[in-house]
Design a protein around this motif. Structure first.
Motif, PDB file in Angstrom:
ATOM      1  N   ILE A  20       8.939  22.872-108.615  1.00 19.55           N
ATOM      2  CA  ILE A  20       9.922  22.241-109.479  1.00 19.55           C
ATOM      3  C   ILE A  20      11.008  23.242-109.875  1.00 19.55           C
ATOM      4  O   ILE A  20      12.196  22.905-109.909  1.00 19.55           O
ATOM      5  N   LEU A  37      13.849  12.515-108.872  1.00 18.80           N
ATOM      6  CA  LEU A  37      12.581  12.498-108.158  1.00 18.80           C
ATOM      7  C   LEU A  37      11.992  11.098-108.253  1.00 18.80           C
ATOM      8  O   LEU A  37      11.745  10.595-109.363  1.00 18.80           O
ATOM      9  N   ASN A  38      11.788  10.451-107.103  1.00 17.63           N
ATOM     10  CA  ASN A  38      11.225   9.107-107.046  1.00 17.63           C
ATOM     11  C   ASN A  38      10.166   9.057-105.951  1.00 17.63           C
ATOM     12  O   ASN A  38      10.383   9.583-104.844  1.00 17.63           O
ATOM     13  N   PRO A  43      13.674  14.403-102.774  1.00 18.51           N
ATOM     14  CA  PRO A  43      14.525  14.695-103.932  1.00 18.51           C
ATOM     15  C   PRO A  43      15.977  14.335-103.620  1.00 18.51           C
ATOM     16  O   PRO A  43      16.453  14.531-102.496  1.00 18.51           O
ATOM     17  N   CYS A  59       8.623  12.570-101.643  1.00 18.16           N
ATOM     18  CA  CYS A  59       7.686  12.976-102.687  1.00 18.16           C
ATOM     19  C   CYS A  59       6.651  11.873-102.894  1.00 18.16           C
ATOM     20  O   CYS A  59       6.966  10.689-102.804  1.00 18.16           O
ATOM     21  N   HIS A  61       3.755  10.116-105.571  1.00 19.22           N
ATOM     22  CA  HIS A  61       3.591   9.950-107.015  1.00 19.22           C
ATOM     23  C   HIS A  61       2.818  11.124-107.595  1.00 19.22           C
ATOM     24  O   HIS A  61       3.166  11.646-108.676  1.00 19.22           O
ATOM     25  N   GLU A  63       2.620  14.231-106.493  1.00 21.48           N
ATOM     26  CA  GLU A  63       3.436  15.449-106.528  1.00 21.48           C
ATOM     27  C   GLU A  63       4.401  15.426-107.711  1.00 21.48           C
ATOM     28  O   GLU A  63       4.564  16.423-108.422  1.00 21.48           O
ATOM     29  N   ILE A  64       5.035  14.279-107.922  1.00 23.54           N
ATOM     30  CA  ILE A  64       5.980  14.168-109.029  1.00 23.54           C
ATOM     31  C   ILE A  64       5.266  14.304-110.366  1.00 23.54           C
ATOM     32  O   ILE A  64       5.733  15.004-111.272  1.00 23.54           O
ATOM     33  N   SER A 110       9.069   8.228-112.182  1.00 15.90           N
ATOM     34  CA  SER A 110      10.363   8.710-111.704  1.00 15.90           C
ATOM     35  C   SER A 110      10.932   9.632-112.766  1.00 15.90           C
ATOM     36  O   SER A 110      10.692   9.454-113.963  1.00 15.90           O
TER      37      SER A 110
END
Length: 387
Positions: A20, A37-38, A43, A59, A61, A63-64, A110
């Motif tokens: 990040i 980020l979604n 990205p 990405c 879910h 990872e975010i 998100s």
């Protein structure tokens, strides 16, 4: 291939190699204003107002969520899980300060990161009209800065507060969600309170602030009827109150405040607003003509006896004409601002027309100006031939 097509074309893409913090640095490297980020997408950076995906895999879910949770305080985690959204700000070494908006959609998280300016800008560096410097000289009343998300409302208010801080000896209390710009005490005492960290709601913080001997109160956003009512009361009792609204122009800002109340209270609210409303500033950020950045288009309304009377009697449709003819008082409509930006070559004609609330009116005004200019040029040429 379009950017949207690129987003969907995931074959042969490398995995996302960045943490990040690495993504924040990439945001800076690309001179982007925002990072999105979604889940199911790579990205995405907002550069000069346009979205550009990163060349990597999507990405997930998980990872975010892992990246976001590494940034959250325990309190912010609780708010996110309870309310399914949370706003906060953070400082990152070698990056600066960022505003974060995290929320659930379709069961996944998100996140939108806004990279904030380093330091607090001046009116001139923001390319704002000179008349806005008057906001720092008010000593009481209510001042609204309005516009859509991302139009620079918080930055404009931070500039006003910084100007007051450098010129006056006052007690300033801000109530923000989140705190975006950190103010240091200069000539003023500045106390900044953040939602969910220092206080549970805007209205509670606003009521508390009235007992703390404030001269100036900044309320991050007018979100509900109780906050609007308390802000008006604070302005009536001699405080200078700044706040924001998500509204398109000055007239709709007044309508939205009045419309937040039941019909039987709206007459009284109009009476109060006509007495305390000092100024309404409505702004938008538009791509400049060279597509190297963005410039503000700004509608400005200052209180005059005529405008007070129109607000009091609900003649909102006539306020536009008062703003339009109020150049000597530092006022201008959005159309006048757009025409000035077009004349100065700072935005294109197409952008000005697309951004106007009334494109036909803008075209008519531009056409009239061109005809008058041609007539003046002809008269000048005729005089030179005569002499």
């Amino acid at each position: 291939m379009s950017d949207c097509a690129k987003i969907m074309n995931l074959s042969a893409r490398p995995p996302m190699p960045l943490s990040i913090t690495g993504l924040f640095r990439e945001t800076m490297k690309r001179n982007a204003s925002d990072l999105h980020l979604n889940a199911g997408m790579p990205p995405v950076f907002r550069i000069k107002g346009q979205l550009h995906p990163m060349e990597c895999n999507s990405c997930t879910h998980e990872e975010i969520k892992d990246m976001l949770y590494s940034l959250l305080t325990p309190r912010h985690k609780d708010v996110l899980e309870e309310k399914k959204s949370v706003d906060f700000a953070l400082s990152v070494n070698d990056v600066g300060r960022l505003r974060v908006a995290a929320y659930y959609q379709k069961g996944a998280i998100s996140v939108a990161f806004r990279l904030l300016m380093d330091g607090i800008p001046t009116f001139s560096s923001l390319n704002l009209p000179d008349s806005l410097s008057r906001l720092s000289n008010f000593r009481d009343g209510l001042v609204l800065v309005t516009g859509v998300t991302g139009s620079g409302k918080s930055t404009t208010l931070a500039t006003v507060i910084d100007d007051i801080n450098s010129t006056s000896r006052l007690n300033i209390i801000t109530i923000e969600d989140p705190i975006e710009y950190i103010h240091q005490n200069n000539k003023c005492i500045i106390n900044q309170r953040e939602l969910y960290t220092d206080v549970d709601s805007f209205v509670d913080a606003l009521r508390d602030s009235l007992r703390a001997d404030p001269d100036v109160i900044l309320v991050g956003e007018m979100r509900d009827t109780d906050t609007i009512r308390t802000a008006i009361m604070a302005a009536e009792t001699g405080h200078l109150v700044f706040s924001t609204l998500h509204s398109r122009d000055c007239i709709s800002s007044i309508n939205r405040m009045v419309g937040a109340f039941p019909a039987n209270e709206q007459g009284q609210i109009r009476q109060q607003l006509s007495s305390v409303l000092r100024a309404v500033i409505s702004q938008r950020l538009l791509p400049n003509a060279s597509e190297t950045g963005r410039v503000p288009a700004v509608e400005i309304m200052f209180r005059t006896p005529g405008i007070c009377n129109l607000i009091r009697h609900g003649k909102d449709d006539m306020i536009y004409s008062s703003i339009e003819t109020g150049k000597n008082e530092g006022m201008q409509t959005m159309e006048q601002s757009l025409i000035k930006l077009i004349d100065e070559g700072r935005i294109t004609l197409e952008m000005g027309i697309a951004s106007a609330k009334n494109p036909d009116l803008l075209k008519q005004r531009l056409s009239t100006r061109r005809i008058l200019s041609e007539e003046l040029s002809w008269e000048n040429n005729k005089k030179r031939l005569m002499y």
